[in-house]
Each structure stands twice: as structure tokens, then as C-alpha cells.
Design an enzyme around this catalytic site. Sequence first.
Site, PDB file in Angstrom:
ATOM      1  N   LYS A 213      31.677  35.285  20.179  1.00  0.00           N
ATOM      2  CA  LYS A 213      30.336  36.017  20.294  1.00  0.00           C
ATOM      3  C   LYS A 213      30.297  36.939  18.961  1.00  0.00           C
ATOM      4  O   LYS A 213      31.143  37.779  18.783  1.00  0.00           O
ATOM      5  CB  LYS A 213      30.515  36.925  21.501  1.00  0.00           C
ATOM      6  CG  LYS A 213      28.973  37.757  21.466  1.00  0.00           C
ATOM      7  CD  LYS A 213      29.040  38.512  22.891  1.00  0.00           C
ATOM      8  CE  LYS A 213      27.254  38.828  23.187  1.00  0.00           C
ATOM      9  NZ  LYS A 213      26.720  39.281  21.922  1.00  0.00           N
ATOM     10  N   ARG A 218      20.446  36.768  16.662  1.00  0.00           N
ATOM     11  CA  ARG A 218      20.182  35.640  17.045  1.00  0.00           C
ATOM     12  C   ARG A 218      19.197  35.120  16.330  1.00  0.00           C
ATOM     13  O   ARG A 218      17.905  35.715  15.974  1.00  0.00           O
ATOM     14  CB  ARG A 218      19.632  35.873  18.557  1.00  0.00           C
ATOM     15  CG  ARG A 218      19.366  34.614  19.396  1.00  0.00           C
ATOM     16  CD  ARG A 218      20.787  34.446  20.153  1.00  0.00           C
ATOM     17  NE  ARG A 218      20.453  33.212  20.918  1.00  0.00           N
ATOM     18  CZ  ARG A 218      20.256  33.172  22.394  1.00  0.00           C
ATOM     19  NH1 ARG A 218      20.482  34.287  23.086  1.00  0.00           N
ATOM     20  NH2 ARG A 218      20.405  31.896  23.149  1.00  0.00           N
ATOM     21  N   ARG A 233      15.174  36.297  18.407  1.00  0.00           N
ATOM     22  CA  ARG A 233      15.426  36.455  20.020  1.00  0.00           C
ATOM     23  C   ARG A 233      13.889  36.631  20.520  1.00  0.00           C
ATOM     24  O   ARG A 233      13.552  36.159  21.406  1.00  0.00           O
ATOM     25  CB  ARG A 233      16.392  37.318  20.276  1.00  0.00           C
ATOM     26  CG  ARG A 233      16.456  37.651  21.783  1.00  0.00           C
ATOM     27  CD  ARG A 233      17.176  38.935  21.874  1.00  0.00           C
ATOM     28  NE  ARG A 233      16.654  39.309  23.338  1.00  0.00           N
ATOM     29  CZ  ARG A 233      17.625  39.851  24.064  1.00  0.00           C
ATOM     30  NH1 ARG A 233      18.763  39.399  24.256  1.00  0.00           N
ATOM     31  NH2 ARG A 233      16.970  40.228  25.485  1.00  0.00           N
TER      32      ARG A 233
END
Length: 508
Positions: A213, A218, A233
Site C-alpha cells: 500500500k 490514487r 479517486r
Amino acid sequence: MGLGLADVVATAAAVADAPARNDKVAALAELLGRADRRELSIVIGLLVGDLRQGRIGVGWSTVGSLDIEPVGEASIEVSEVDHAFDEIAFTSGDGSAQRRHDVLAALWARSTAAEQAFLGAVLTGGLRQGALEGVMVTAVAKAAGVPVASVRRGTMLSGDLGETAQIALGDGRAALDSIGLRPGRAIGPMLASTSASVADAMGEFDTAVVQAKLDGIRLQVHRSGDGVRLYTRNLNDVTERLPDVVALTRSLDGEPFVLDGELIGVGSESPELFQDTASTFSSGGGSGRVDLVLSVFDALHLDGEDLIDLPLETRLARLEARMGHVVLPTITTADVAEAEAFEAEILDGGHEGVMVKDVSSPYAAGRRGKAWRKVKPVHTFDLVVLGAEWGHGRRTGWLSNLLLGARDGDDFVMVGKTFKGLTDAMLEWQTAALKELEAEPVDGVPQDRAAITVFTRPELVVEIAIDGVQRSTTYPGGLALRFARVKAHRPDKIAAESDTIDTLRSML
DNA sequence: AGTTATGCTTC
DNA sequence: CTCGTCC
DNA sequence: GGACGAGGAAGCATAACT
């Protein structure tokens, strides 16, 4: 005659007053049934607090400064509100603040008191009617007479509830179900729930995919021919900011494709702090202070074929075969010890944690499922309460947001705030306890919000969990907490034994 | 030309 | 981004 | 279990102010 703003306001009030979700849905569906095709996006935008035009640059301060006499009788149509928001959104340059203000003031001057309050709530994100997009999806389904799952699916694949509602109500079930993933158009990213440990997370799965992670941003990566689009995102298009990532994307095989990944700043050996990744990202990539590197962890579409309904295992195999060199560290295992060893290795590399995923799960676009679980280390410290701010909304009347201090010799320096982790009972208790400790602020406590703050003697110890610390220019210790939340009040402990600023600094 | 206020977006 | 509450 | 709402820190952009 178009739909009136007053109709929307009345529905919002009914929704806010109805405790049961079904009643909220019924009220919303009834209104949607009265809207024409063009009005659907506008009405939905208003009622879920996410305008068709996105953020228009009007916030709490601007709304609060409007002091305009409302009219007695409602007359505005929703299309006029939409038009005004368009004008505000697209006005820029010298003198634009005044012009934007004029448009807003004109809208206010034509509104009733209830309409002003509603528009203000929409613009400041303060609807508080217990129904946002999730409930609206159900309402759209009810109004159109189609299954909720169809609307949800269409919304995730098109990335736009307003457009989906137009299709569902206007064109019917078949058109709705024919909405598909299309490279170039953003799709709701799959989200993860949290697990306390790798072992916990793996307990749910036969076999797990475990992936690093990375603490970055994102990024959804689309390519069709030479066309590349990059989305965050929240489905913001950031293609123009990231020329290097665009170039990389053009170099990858397997188009058309849609990939899911993370953009992270990388130094010579270890990942950069999130702050530096974010800074480079928001100021336009290439000229930034760190190198931004894309790591891919999933494929939604590859070689022109949709993969979202295939098992993760299959998607990863296809991804690996096409572009293994950009895939982030991944293992597939049923063995907890092996997964834990991998986690240790990832953490040792300076990364945030790991994702543990069900190897057989499809890509559940836009959903926060249990098929993906994030595992991040949690750090706990004893800090001291230096004050608290009065809460808003459902926390009105409670001292909510705690000002947190770390010990520095005999003094305390503020290192952040938190309102998270508090139950209603804890809020009740701390409100009474902190009132007893009220005092003049100690040195190093910012007083910009003094009007809503009760400063206290530095005596109450709280156990605080954090994900980490970051550099700060606002706090005197030069450091701020990241994602601080209260684990427990510790009236049994004394402030002189709380954790020190040096202990926190060692985490930087 | 530098500083401040406000808003937005990432986590 | 996290957490607690409610349906 | 899904959905909502409580409100955090950093850093950037834009326009206004000094």
C-alpha cells in the site's frame, strides 16, 4: 413551467424530517418524477450537494457575508439556479470576485428565506438531510421503476448519477443496462475496508492477494489509441498535470486499457513523504521537487476487453503479462506467516502498509467492500488536552474538537487537533471535564478560533492513535499528527508523564 | 511585488 | 483520510 | 452493512488587498 426551486427545498425539508430511509427515498423519487430530463441533473446535484458544475468557489465565508432581504413568494426555477451557478463557475480574472458576488447576490435577492438557507447549505456542504448520493441512487431506481443494482452499476460505470438518472427515467431499463465501461470515461474506484492486522484480514479469505500500500495519490489510467486520460479517486481529470505519466501510459502495451494504480514520489532509495508527493502533484508534475512514479495494482479493461467481472487472480495475471514492470509488489498466498513476512518487507521499505484482497473477487466499482482490506500500523501516544472547540451539527452543545499537546520539558506544544473516535458518552464526559479545567491558553496554542474554543489547563491526558506525523509550519513544534483519533480519556494519568515532542519527532 | 483571505483537493 | 451512529 | 456526518493537515491557486 419548469420545476421550481421551492419544490426542491420542500423535498429537502421532507427528507430531513423523515428518519426512515424509505421515506426519504419516497420523497426524492416523487420529486424526480416531476423533473424533466434536463432538470434531473440539476435537481440531483442540488439534493446530493454535488453540483453539476462541481465546486464553484463559493464557500462558508461568502455565503455568510450575504445579508440580503428574502422575498415572500417563491418564483425561481431550478434551471435559473443552474444558470447562475454556471456563470459563477466560469467567471475568472481581474474583477471576477465582484462579478461572481453580483450573480450570487442577485440569486439571493430573488429567493425566499427557505431557499436562501437551502442554497447556502448546498454551497457550504451543510445539507444534513441524512441523504446524499447513496440514498439518491435508490430514489432514482424507484422513480424509474428499475432495480437499484442497475442504477448503481450505471452510476459507477458512467461516473455520473445525473446522466444515469436521465437514461434510467428517460430511456428505460435496457438503455440503463447497456451503459458499459468505456476507456476514456472515469469509473468509480473500488474502495477498501480496514483490518487491524494481516492475520485478521486473511481470516476471511481462502487465498489472498497481498499488495504494497503506497502512500500516494490514487490514479485511474485510461488509454485508447493515443488518447490518455488520468483521473483521481474523486474522478477529477488530472491528465494535463502529469505529462510524464501520459508518456509512460503511451508506452504500455495492451490498449485500449483502464488501470488502477497509485502515484507516488520516489527518492533514490525510499518513497518520499506524502506531503512531497502531493506538492509535486498539485503544482504540475514535471517541474516538481520529486519524481512521480506510477505503480499499477489492477486492470479493469485490457486489450479492449472488460475485466471487472473476472476474479482478481485473472486480472492480475493479465496485467502481469502485459506490463509487469509497472505492477507494484504483489504476492498471492494462503499462508498468514508468508503474508506477514511480506508486510514486514514492505514496511521496511518505507511504505504505508499492505492491502489484503480476496483472490476470487471481481472489481466492485465504486463500492467499499470487504474483498479489499487495508492494513496500516497504528501508533499510540499519551497527549495532553490544551483546549477544545464547541461542536456543530449533531455535536452542538458538546466540546468536540480537542487541541492536543505534546510535552516539552515542563511546557506543552500543540501538535494537532482531533474530533474522531469519540462516542456520545465520551463527548458528554469531556464537555463536563474540560469546563472544570478552563483557563487562559498556554503558549504555543493558536488562537485564531478563540471564539469557539475553551482553553484548558494542560492536565487531562488522552490516549491518541495516529497513522504518523508530518512536517508542519502552523504548529510551533514543526510537526503535526496525521489522522489522529481518541482511543480513551486517561484521567488516571498525569500530564507530566505524557509523551514528549521528541518522541513524536523521532517518527519524522 | 509581496501578503492575506478564501476555496479546493489530496490523504 | 477515521470513526460512531443510525436505519 | 451501507450511508451519513462529525471535522483534521498540508499545499496550491486565484484574486484582492497593502
